[in-house]
Design an enzyme around this catalytic site. Structure first.
Site, PDB file in Angstrom:
ATOM      1  N   LYS A 138       0.823  -1.217   0.000  1.00 56.36           N
ATOM      2  CA  LYS A 138       0.000   0.000   0.000  1.00 56.36           C
ATOM      3  C   LYS A 138       0.859   1.270   0.000  1.00 56.36           C
ATOM      4  O   LYS A 138       0.394   2.337  -0.381  1.00 56.36           O
ATOM      5  CB  LYS A 138      -0.969  -0.031   1.169  1.00 56.36           C
ATOM      6  CG  LYS A 138      -1.998  -1.141   0.992  1.00 56.36           C
ATOM      7  CD  LYS A 138      -3.117  -1.092   1.991  1.00 56.36           C
ATOM      8  CE  LYS A 138      -4.200  -2.097   1.652  1.00 56.36           C
ATOM      9  NZ  LYS A 138      -3.774  -3.491   1.921  1.00 56.36           N
TER      10      LYS A 138
HETATM   11  C1  LIG Z   1      -4.429  -4.522   1.312  1.00 56.83           C
HETATM   12  C2  LIG Z   1      -3.644  -5.777   1.181  1.00 56.83           C
HETATM   13  C3  LIG Z   1      -4.042  -6.786   0.278  1.00 56.83           C
HETATM   14  C4  LIG Z   1      -5.299  -6.693  -0.567  1.00 56.83           C
HETATM   15  O1  LIG Z   1      -5.221  -5.698  -1.574  1.00 56.83           O
HETATM   16  P1  LIG Z   1      -6.516  -5.246  -2.383  1.00 56.83           P
HETATM   17  O2  LIG Z   1      -6.097  -4.075  -3.209  1.00 56.83           O
HETATM   18  O3  LIG Z   1      -7.544  -4.870  -1.340  1.00 56.83           O
HETATM   19  O4  LIG Z   1      -6.970  -6.382  -3.214  1.00 56.83           O
HETATM   20  C5  LIG Z   1      -3.225  -7.913   0.177  1.00 56.83           C
HETATM   21  N1  LIG Z   1      -2.112  -8.054   0.930  1.00 56.83           N
HETATM   22  C6  LIG Z   1      -1.720  -7.105   1.816  1.00 56.83           C
HETATM   23  C7  LIG Z   1      -0.493  -7.336   2.627  1.00 56.83           C
HETATM   24  C8  LIG Z   1      -2.462  -5.925   1.966  1.00 56.83           C
HETATM   25  O5  LIG Z   1      -2.063  -4.986   2.849  1.00 56.83           O
END
Ligand SMILES: *Cc1c(COP(=O)(O)O)cnc(C)c1O
Length: 453
Positions: free
Chosen positions: A110
């Site tokens: 993120k």
């Molecule tokens: C947020 C997150 C996901 C999922 O991502 P999306 O964009 O919601 O599909 C997967 N793995 C980790 C470690 C995350 O922080």
């Protein structure tokens, strides 16, 4: 370039306004009015470093930001990544790579979007001589990444609600040990759902929202999706030319934001073969891609908590394209879904999308197997991507978090405790958190006392 809402009842906006608005007023999500075609530019991109590539990609979209400014904002966004490649692509075996997306400040993917979003917000505050107060609720990763995107940025303050005692100790430290005066970690009594409910009520108070220039941080922001397209492109360019056309990206998935970014890039002329949507036991998307039915279930907490979702909020962007970009059809689908909790889709192309579902037991055994076979340690989210690889394609598994964020799970399975210097340093810093009851009154009073104005 203009941005339209999937529900078609909001006037088209420029890039900066669409980013600042987040969710469109008609309830829809913003998308580019038309998708550019990058196919003729790909050869020219091959030698670019990550930040330069990001600039070349985003300048096509962020047409209302002067070129030099945009370039500087992007360069700054990727200075806090610990690996010089930013998104290193590591070969594990024939036809198998991992794309490590966890070298940013909070050790999860993120950061790619939220470092940039923080800089875009701060830029907007500067040029418009405004302030903004960002409010969000988190079950862990999003809050930490959002906080690190806005840390110390003039003109901004960030308030993140999280369920006290229900996020991992390291995630809590990432939110509460920053020492930054514009960061407020609000430990709420109750569950994540209680925090979310209170948050919605605060946002529903239009007068308060306007007065405090409140902005949301969530997974549906347009800038997040576009920033995430870039690492797919970067990985594609790093593959041997002979493998590129046969690449299958395997994406640990929650809200569908990450997969959607890759799929949009494919629609923009980058020849990607397909995507595997890898879910944990919260498998609404696995059921969708295997049965055609999109139906909400109850969330069951798992070892991969950032994928514990009930409704995949970014899926509406996919529906928009599936509905031939007809907003009236999108509205009808969303209305049916809201009324009945389910919807039937026809005509997924199984050549492009496949899906898997991984239970907690399987996550543990996959972590052990990947370590045994490749000497590679995956975090519990990334492990879901290793469930069922395709032997006829070149698999690129997106590693969404560092195993060092989940030391207990990893230790239980392979007997080793992964660490990261940034997390070790956090353990030496004081925790500063504010305990609040999960009521809109308490949250509003706190923001009134601490907001930037
Ligand atoms: C947020 C997150 C996901 C999922 O991502 P999306 O964009 O919601 O599909 C997967 N793995 C980790 C470690 C995350 O922080």
């Amino acid at each position: 370039m203009k941005y339209v809402s999937t529900r078609g009842q909001t006037p088209a906006l420029g890039f900066s306004d669409a980013v600042a608005t987040g969710l469109a007023p008609d309830g829809g999500l913003f998308l580019p009015e038309s998708l550019p075609d990058f196919s003729a530019k790909l050869a020219g991109f091959e030698q670019l470093g990550y930040a330069e590539l990001c600039y070349e990609f985003l300048r096509v979209f962020a047409t209302d930001i002067p070129a030099d400014t945009l370039r500087a904002l992007i360069a700054q966004s990727y200075t806090q990544f610990a690996d010089p490649a930013i998104a290193p692509l590591k070969p594990l075996a024939k036809n198998l790579y991992v794309l490590e997306l966890f070298h940013g400040p909070t050790l999860a993917f993120k950061d790619f979007a939220l470092q940039l979003l923080g800089n875009l917000y701060a830029h907007q505050c500067r040029v418009r001589r405004e302030t903004i107060n960002v409010l969000g609720a988190t079950s862990g990763d999003t809050g930490a990444a959002a906080i690190h995107g806005l840390l110390g940025k003039p003109g901004t303050a960030i308030f993140i609600l999280y369920p006290d005692g229900r996020v991992s100790p390291l995630q809590e430290r990432q939110m509460t040990c920053t020492g930054a005066p514009n960061v407020f970690a609000l430990a709420i009594e109750g569950t994540f759902d209680d925090a979310q409910t209170a948050l919605k009520e605060v946002f529903a108070d239009q007068e308060f929202r306007r007065r405090q220039r409140l902005s949301a941080v969530n997974s549906i922001n347009l800038a997040r999706i576009l920033a995430q397209c870039v690492y797919y492109l970067y990985a594609w360019l790093k593959l041997p030319a002979s493998e590129r056309g046969n690449v299958e990206f395997v994406v640990p998935t929650g809200n569908f934001g990450n997969v959607l970014a890759g799929w949009l890039l494919q629609k923009m002329g980058v020849p990607i073969r397909g995507f595997q949507v890898a879910t944990n036991q919260n498998d609404i998307l696995h059921r969708l891609f295997t049965t055609g039915e999109y139906r909400v279930g109850a969330v069951q907490p798992s070892l991969a908590p950032s994928m514990d979702i009930q409704v995949a909020s970014n899926f509406e962007r996919f529906i928009y394209f599936a509905a031939g970009r007809d907003p009236a059809k999108v509205r009808a689908v969303m209305a049916t879904f809201k009324q009945t909790g389910a919807y039937r889709f026809e005509g997924f192309d199984p050549d492009i999308f496949s899906a898997t579902r991984t239970t907690d037991e399987e996550i543990a055994s996959i972590i052990a197997r990947v370590y045994r076979d490749f000497g590679y340690i995956t975090d519990p989210h990334t492990a879901c991507g290793f469930k069922a690889l395709r032997s006829d394609r070149v698999n690129v598994v997106l590693a969404t978090a560092s195993p060092a964020k989940f030391p207990e799970t990893i230790k239980q399975v392979i007997g080793l405790e992964p660490t990261d210097p940034s997390l070790e340093m956090l353990k030496t810093k004081p925790i500063v958190k504010h305990r609040l009851s999960a009521t809109p009154e308490a949250i509003r009073a706190f923001i009134d006392a601490r907001a930037v104005s």
